[in-house]
Design a protein around this motif. Sequence first.
Motif, short mmCIF file in Angstrom:
data_model
loop_
_atom_site.label_atom_id
_atom_site.label_comp_id
_atom_site.label_asym_id
_atom_site.label_seq_id
_atom_site.Cartn_x
_atom_site.Cartn_y
_atom_site.Cartn_z
N VAL A 38 0.83 -1.20 0.00
CA VAL A 38 0.00 0.00 0.00
C VAL A 38 0.87 1.25 0.00
O VAL A 38 0.41 2.34 -0.37
CB VAL A 38 -0.95 -0.02 1.21
CG1 VAL A 38 -0.19 0.20 2.51
CG2 VAL A 38 -2.07 1.00 1.06
N ASN A 39 2.13 1.12 0.40
CA ASN A 39 3.04 2.25 0.54
C ASN A 39 3.95 2.32 -0.69
O ASN A 39 4.81 1.46 -0.89
CB ASN A 39 3.89 2.06 1.81
CG ASN A 39 4.81 3.22 2.10
OD1 ASN A 39 4.87 4.19 1.34
ND2 ASN A 39 5.55 3.13 3.19
N THR A 55 2.03 2.76 9.11
CA THR A 55 1.73 1.90 7.98
C THR A 55 2.43 0.55 8.07
O THR A 55 1.86 -0.48 7.68
CB THR A 55 2.15 2.60 6.67
OG1 THR A 55 1.53 3.89 6.63
CG2 THR A 55 1.74 1.80 5.46
N TYR A 56 3.66 0.54 8.57
CA TYR A 56 4.41 -0.71 8.56
C TYR A 56 3.86 -1.76 9.50
O TYR A 56 4.18 -2.94 9.38
CB TYR A 56 5.89 -0.46 8.87
CG TYR A 56 6.20 -0.13 10.32
CD1 TYR A 56 6.40 -1.12 11.27
CD2 TYR A 56 6.31 1.20 10.74
CE1 TYR A 56 6.68 -0.81 12.59
CE2 TYR A 56 6.60 1.51 12.06
CZ TYR A 56 6.79 0.51 12.97
OH TYR A 56 7.07 0.81 14.28
N ARG A 57 2.97 -1.38 10.43
CA ARG A 57 2.49 -2.36 11.40
C ARG A 57 0.98 -2.36 11.59
O ARG A 57 0.42 -3.37 11.99
CB ARG A 57 3.14 -2.11 12.76
CG ARG A 57 2.65 -0.84 13.43
CD ARG A 57 3.10 -0.69 14.85
NE ARG A 57 2.17 0.17 15.58
CZ ARG A 57 2.42 0.69 16.78
NH1 ARG A 57 3.56 0.43 17.38
NH2 ARG A 57 1.51 1.42 17.37
N ASP A 58 0.30 -1.24 11.34
CA ASP A 58 -1.14 -1.11 11.61
C ASP A 58 -1.92 -1.25 10.32
O ASP A 58 -1.78 -0.42 9.41
CB ASP A 58 -1.45 0.24 12.27
CG ASP A 58 -0.69 0.45 13.57
OD1 ASP A 58 -0.56 -0.53 14.32
OD2 ASP A 58 -0.22 1.57 13.82
N GLY A 59 -2.76 -2.28 10.23
CA GLY A 59 -3.43 -2.57 8.98
C GLY A 59 -4.61 -1.68 8.64
O GLY A 59 -5.05 -1.63 7.51
N GLY A 60 -5.16 -0.99 9.63
CA GLY A 60 -6.26 -0.08 9.35
C GLY A 60 -7.63 -0.71 9.37
O GLY A 60 -8.62 -0.04 9.14
N MET A 61 -7.71 -2.02 9.63
CA MET A 61 -8.99 -2.67 9.79
C MET A 61 -9.21 -2.96 11.27
O MET A 61 -8.27 -3.03 12.05
CB MET A 61 -9.04 -3.98 9.00
CG MET A 61 -8.92 -3.82 7.51
SD MET A 61 -9.15 -5.40 6.65
CE MET A 61 -8.76 -4.93 4.96
N GLY A 62 -10.45 -3.14 11.66
CA GLY A 62 -10.76 -3.38 13.06
C GLY A 62 -10.30 -4.74 13.54
O GLY A 62 -10.41 -5.73 12.83
N GLY A 63 -9.78 -4.80 14.77
CA GLY A 63 -9.39 -6.06 15.37
C GLY A 63 -8.41 -6.83 14.50
O GLY A 63 -7.43 -6.28 13.99
N ASP A 64 -8.68 -8.14 14.33
CA ASP A 64 -7.81 -8.96 13.49
C ASP A 64 -8.39 -9.18 12.09
O ASP A 64 -8.07 -10.15 11.41
CB ASP A 64 -7.53 -10.31 14.16
CG ASP A 64 -8.80 -11.04 14.61
OD1 ASP A 64 -9.90 -10.68 14.13
OD2 ASP A 64 -8.70 -11.97 15.44
N ASP A 65 -9.22 -8.23 11.66
CA ASP A 65 -9.88 -8.37 10.36
C ASP A 65 -8.91 -8.41 9.20
O ASP A 65 -9.15 -9.08 8.19
CB ASP A 65 -10.91 -7.24 10.14
CG ASP A 65 -12.19 -7.46 10.91
OD1 ASP A 65 -12.33 -8.53 11.55
OD2 ASP A 65 -13.05 -6.55 10.91
N LEU A 66 -7.80 -7.67 9.30
CA LEU A 66 -6.86 -7.67 8.18
C LEU A 66 -6.27 -9.06 7.98
O LEU A 66 -6.21 -9.57 6.86
CB LEU A 66 -5.75 -6.65 8.39
CG LEU A 66 -4.77 -6.56 7.20
CD1 LEU A 66 -4.49 -5.12 6.81
CD2 LEU A 66 -3.46 -7.28 7.48
#
Length: 509
Positions: free
Chosen positions: A198-199, A253-264
């Motif tokens: 994504v980056n 960005t390198y660690r946080d997927g931006g979806m709730g909980g473990d959805d990513l």
Amino acid sequence: MEGVSDASLPPLPSSDRTDAAARLREALLGASFTADGLLDLLGAPAYAALARSETVPALRATRGDSPLELLVRLFLLQQPVPRAGLDAVLPVDVCLESGWLRSAGGDALAATVDVRPYGGSDGEDWFVVSDLGCAVGGAGGIGSRDPGVVLGVGGASTTLAGITVRTPVGSALDVGTGSGIQALHAARHATRVTATDVNPRALHITALTLALSGVPAADVREGSLFTPLRDDETYDLIVSNPPFVISPGARLTYRDGGMGGDDLCRTLVQQAGARLNPGGYAQFLANWQHVAGEDWQDRLRSWVPRGCDAWIVQREVQDVTQYAELWLRDAGDHRGDEAEYRARYDAWLDEFEARKVRAVGFGWITLRRSDAAVPSVTVEEWPHPVEQPLGDTVRAHFERLDHLRAHDDAALLETCFALADEVVQEQVGLPGAEDPEHVVLRQNRGMRRATKVDTIGAGFAGVCDGSMSAGRILDAIAQLLGEDPVLLRDRTPAQIRLLVEQGFLNPVD
């Protein structure tokens, strides 16, 4: 996940100047700027300290002006170095023109990126490029400077590289490539490598990593998860060290997927099945929630896509306070304003409380596209030491499952088995006791498992050398113990299946 701006980060070297990367690579190798060369120069303690982002020991070990000392100070320690010394080591003008170096005032030059020697599993001399000060993935404080920063080699990266099945394949996909470490490994055994992220800065750095390592370029594509792919694209191998951290928001960005909980992680796993060719593997690192009133193993089984076998190994579990503290330290929040730190900590705990999360698990997920009528899904907890690399162990696990699935108990008893390498037997009991309380078989390779067996199981495993069928061995044991051979044949296959599944016994063709 949305695109990431890198406007606040310094410019990167040109990814189009492959000639410059080739000349720089030649110069680095000529000066022994390699993993082995660093170990020889720095010594084991200072070399290990670098892996922890501690630079003082390396600074003390590079006070001279040898070519290798200059390069360590330049590319690993981010120290300005006089041009007069570098002219004899590097193609300085080419490096300045292509952006690998910049003027640091006066006659001094500085690196624009971090370049870390990285040894391949077959002795290759590779180089991993990352943003300045970010050679070690996950070191505290890295992410606080910019959300789009690109990290280098970390423990998670090497873990995934170690567990990946390494067989020759036509195509490999690295999802969330970061600095390109997984794509680098895949280039050894895949004809075609695709890398997504994504980056856009990560894609640029991946191209630099591959070029400087002297491996073929990957097809790099910007986008989240599988969105950069065409609808009909499938692969023989998919790997991902995704931004799996379960956090309130998508700050880094390198660690946080931006979806709730473990959805990513769930989405990545569920969508991977449709992207695998028959027989192909998908291998991920992931975090998952332990939710109150819900079995964590059932949660993970629900992620497995149709048509895939799965082997999921939970390596670690942290309660929500430990987990929040780990990642707050990762971002350097513990070094900032105390009130802000407490507020962020509260936000993490609020998020977990709202989702009824009591703990977070970390581990490995491997899928294998089998299209079997009854897929095999193994979800287990194994926090004990293992022997890396484990790629061959993972492949052998699924091959043994295929054998077990294809053989009913009667066919199993006609099969010859061989005891795996370096399996030992331990007898456990009170000192002086005539008989042990139980017998343990223990592996000294691979997963290093241990399992209890009864006397018959131990005796059976001990004589498995591939020369006799399981049924004949059981008949011999029955005669020796004075047991009914029919009853022994009836009750033993389940134990044989377990020993095969766990890798203590291997079928012999």
